[in-house]
Design an enzyme around this catalytic site. Structure first.
Site, PDB file in Angstrom:
ATOM      1  N   LYS A 111       0.486  -2.249  -0.981  1.00 48.88           N
ATOM      2  CA  LYS A 111       1.872  -3.329  -0.438  1.00 48.88           C
ATOM      3  C   LYS A 111       1.515  -4.893  -0.159  1.00 48.88           C
ATOM      4  CE  LYS A 111       0.323  -0.840   3.255  1.00 48.88           C
ATOM      5  NZ  LYS A 111      -0.672   0.340   3.259  1.00 48.88           N
TER       6      LYS A 111
ATOM      7  N   GLU B 134       6.261   2.587  -5.558  1.00 47.03           N
ATOM      8  CA  GLU B 134       7.266   3.790  -4.350  1.00 47.03           C
ATOM      9  C   GLU B 134       6.140   4.247  -3.840  1.00 47.03           C
ATOM     10  OE1 GLU B 134       9.515   4.386  -2.812  1.00 47.03           O
ATOM     11  OE2 GLU B 134      10.650   5.269  -4.333  1.00 47.03           O
TER      12      GLU B 134
ATOM     13  N   GLU C 259      -6.708   3.284  12.822  1.00 47.85           N
ATOM     14  CA  GLU C 259      -8.589   2.329  12.124  1.00 47.85           C
ATOM     15  C   GLU C 259      -8.966   1.995  12.786  1.00 47.85           C
ATOM     16  OE1 GLU C 259      -8.197   1.012   8.145  1.00 47.85           O
ATOM     17  OE2 GLU C 259      -6.300   1.545   7.644  1.00 47.85           O
TER      18      GLU C 259
ATOM     19  N   ASP D 286       0.835  -4.775   8.238  1.00 51.90           N
ATOM     20  CA  ASP D 286       0.943  -4.070   7.551  1.00 51.90           C
ATOM     21  C   ASP D 286       2.299  -3.877   6.952  1.00 51.90           C
ATOM     22  OD1 ASP D 286       0.124  -1.000   5.599  1.00 51.90           O
ATOM     23  OD2 ASP D 286       1.949  -1.389   7.187  1.00 51.90           O
TER      24      ASP D 286
ATOM     25  N   LYS E 249       5.702  -4.534   3.598  1.00 53.66           N
ATOM     26  CA  LYS E 249       6.862  -3.767   2.964  1.00 53.66           C
ATOM     27  C   LYS E 249       7.739  -4.559   3.389  1.00 53.66           C
ATOM     28  CE  LYS E 249       3.562   0.560   4.464  1.00 53.66           C
ATOM     29  NZ  LYS E 249       3.279   1.108   5.963  1.00 53.66           N
TER      30      LYS E 249
END
Lengths: 429, 429
Positions: free
Chosen positions: B106, B130, B191, B202, B206
């Site tokens: 991503k 995907e 994490e 993140d 996206k």
């Protein structure tokens, strides 16, 4: 980008067809950009040419659908007539004359999917039908393509908006079936003759299509166990609530635990309120998919209606046109697994059974013995009664449908059982 | 069916890569049947060759990823390394040497999607990804293909499982942020350094990818407004509950009402409990899509994890292999709309603002005047207080982010306002 347009013949111009035509006109530039060439509506076959159709050039309208698909210059035929004939013959003729086909015809696909796919392959053309199942919800493409590297084990869905509207109304208002149906009819959610919906013929066709795609095997309409929802009562909803459940008409396609066979069925069932399908309201559809690697997925959206169905048809149209331009065909029929479809008796699930029994000592023991003799293990029993009459609600552990049927038959033979007032499967746990 | 296998090079063999390799082996027959030719794992590039990898032939393992993608006989490169370099160079090299690429990356796609797509087109190969957004949930293919005939107006999703786990925990237990984060870390959902998740880097990547695909335009990572969720408090959840809402970290991509521009943003927001996204629990992801014809759709499933992500990678692998066999390419980059991305100030939404104010007459009038002066219309105000201190909760009607920011700045300048304790957007109505 090529400038010669791809020619589209539209068969049927009702609620869906007129939306397809409208969007093809209003969004022509977007479609051109996404396909890589313009698309042109080359003809519209209708039954009643006199009906005024806003935005459609009257010169395109014809009553001779056969002549339209035989013209020879049609790249894609969009079939939104529905029913078996003349749709089947028109689609076959379209392939013979070099066109690809986009269809929304669940009944035809469920009955003759194999033959139609064979005709498409024979002529090197595409047969796409995203709109045939769950209206606008992208479902066939995700199952066939996105999950092509995964192993699907179960597809469980609400695939009929009319019945979901009725059941949701019964659940939220306590209404009986007839009252909820009347409201659905008044609001246009149910047709004047609601048989196809409430007797689950519509959902069964969709289950056959979904099972075939999910398991890469052939599932015929006759392979699908079908039970309508006309006998669901307000009392059933009360029982469901007592268990933290609601009732939905579910299409359930399953791979057997040993992987060697599949089942497909449509019937009302209790599901826990915590299940994602339980909160699907009104006329919405949703399909819950369980696969080996991806885990649990759900696809949710409007299951019917002119514009939503047109969205699915047009998505297919873009794909089919792109394939035509690229000289390719998309992923078609995949039935290589050739798995047998097991009969309903072999389906294993849980059951909720309501019995009217005599209110005297020993009845529960008798009833429990019958369950034990048929190998059906009881999870919970609730007993309530007054004035010599009592009711017994039994919820079983997982058992085969055949064992349950045998149990119920034996229960009916007991002197102390006055009647079996309801049997409902319990799913989603 | 052809028998010469398609050769796959796997770059990275961590949690996702090892699942991809495992499924390629255990489900080889299914993949062969679905593709139309066998696929062979031709090489696996790793950093630590000494690590034992169950089920992978040690002879296939190499530390020289560049040599692997340059071999010249590789049909498809599967990139599951992550990060910008060396992934970017390896993917470009793969195209140059005739391979198609499946990626789960991503960050790279959000940053360099345009260049990578251009490289794919230049060499006539596919770039599929995907798995880069919402893990196993089929999302990119439905947006790009199923809805290709529709006009998407909004995409609003929970696209980060770690933060949804934390927020869900805060919602259900009343825990504070740190406590919920600690639990997520202990359970392996977060994490050791959770920055990429909790600061929404993140989710922003996206959002950039989703906005580009949904609106057929170019949206860069820098175009995405980003606000993490580390400052969400238990008090915010209490306020949300009072409004019949919960709090989610949402990625929101919108087309402006006039259609002439788009916005993309990621931030915590209140949404009504009745909204389908409100009931997305734990580490699950879900994306709600609103389009002109299809209406409201939702896609739900696991957003991360080895097997779910591998499912998405393998679905792409099947498609890309089919395209190779058919001599075609699938639908690629589509940025023809060339819409400008508006800054956050132009986003229009509702706001929930908590103020600490002096508990004396006239404060509410003062505050209301500031809102009015900035053109921000107030929906509701709640006032509570004791001992000379009071709090004021204001919920606005729809207003631009710039107007709201101006309002807040002016409020901070009031003598009677001791502090602005929380500002949160309200979505999904």
């Amino acid at each position: 980008m090529r400038t010669r347009p791809l020619k589209v013949a539209l068969l049927g111009c009702g609620v869906v067809g007129s939306e397809v035509a409208r969007i093809m006109t209003t969004h022509a530039d977007d479609l051109t950009a996404r396909i890589g060439a313009p698309v042109e509506l080359a003809g519209v076959a209708v039954r009643r040419p006199s009906k005024v159709r806003a935005g459609i050039d009257p010169a395109l309208v014809t009553t001779d659908a056969t002549a339209l698909v035989k013209r020879g210059d049609i790249d894609v035929v969009v079939e939104v007539i529905g029913g078996i004939e003349p749709a089947r013959t028109l689609i076959t003729t379209a392939f013979e004359h070099g066109a690809s086909v986009v269809s929304a015809n669940k009944a035809l696909l469920a009955q003759d999917g194999a033959a139609l796919h064979a005709a498409a392959v024979e002529h090197g053309r595409d047969l796409y039908y995203e709109a045939a199942v769950a209206g606008a919800i992208p479902l066939i493409r995700p199952l066939r393509e996105s999950l092509a590297g995964d192993k699907i084990n179960r597809v469980m869905g609400i695939v009929n908006g009319t019945t979901n509207f009725i059941l949701d109304k019964m659940d939220s208002t306590g209404a009986g079936y007839q009252e909820a149906l009347d409201e659905a009819t008044a609001l246009g959610y149910a047709e004047a003759d609601p048989t196809a919906d409430v007797e689950a013929f519509d959902a069964a066709a969709k289950a056959a299509i979904l099972a075939g795609i999910a398991f890469h095997t052939r599932v015929r309409l006759d392979d699908v166990y079908r039970e309508g929802m006309t006998e669901v009562t307000a009392a059933d909803f009360a029982s469901a609530k007592g268990m933290g459940c609601t009732i939905k008409l579910l299409a359930i396609c399953e791979r057997a635990a040993d992987g060697g066979s599949v089942t497909a069925r449509v019937h009302p069932a209790m599901i826990p309120l915590t299940h994602p399908l339980a909160s699907v309201r009104g006329a919405y559809n949703a399909v819950f998919v369980e696969s080996e690697a991806a885990g649990q997925l759900m696809f949710y959206g409007p299951g019917a209606g002119g514009a939503p169905t047109a969205s699915a048809v047009l998505g297919d149209l873009v794909a089919v046109c792109r394939n035509r331009l690229g000289g390719a065909t998309g992923p078609g029929d995949s039935a290589y697994a050739q798995l047998p479809v097991s009969p309903m008796g072999e389906v294993v699930t849980r059951y909720h059974i309501s019995l009217d029994v005599a209110d005297k000592p020993g009845v529960l023991a008798q009833v429990a013995t019958v369950f034990a003799e048929h190998g059906v293990s009881i999870d919970t029993v609730r007993q309530s009664g007054k004035d010599g009459e009592a009711s017994l609600v039994v919820v079983t552990h997982r058992a085969s449908d055949a064992s349950l049927a045998g149990t119920v038959e034996a229960l009916r033979g007991l002197d102390t059982v006055r009647g079996v007032s309801s049997i409902m499967r319990v799913e989603g746990e």
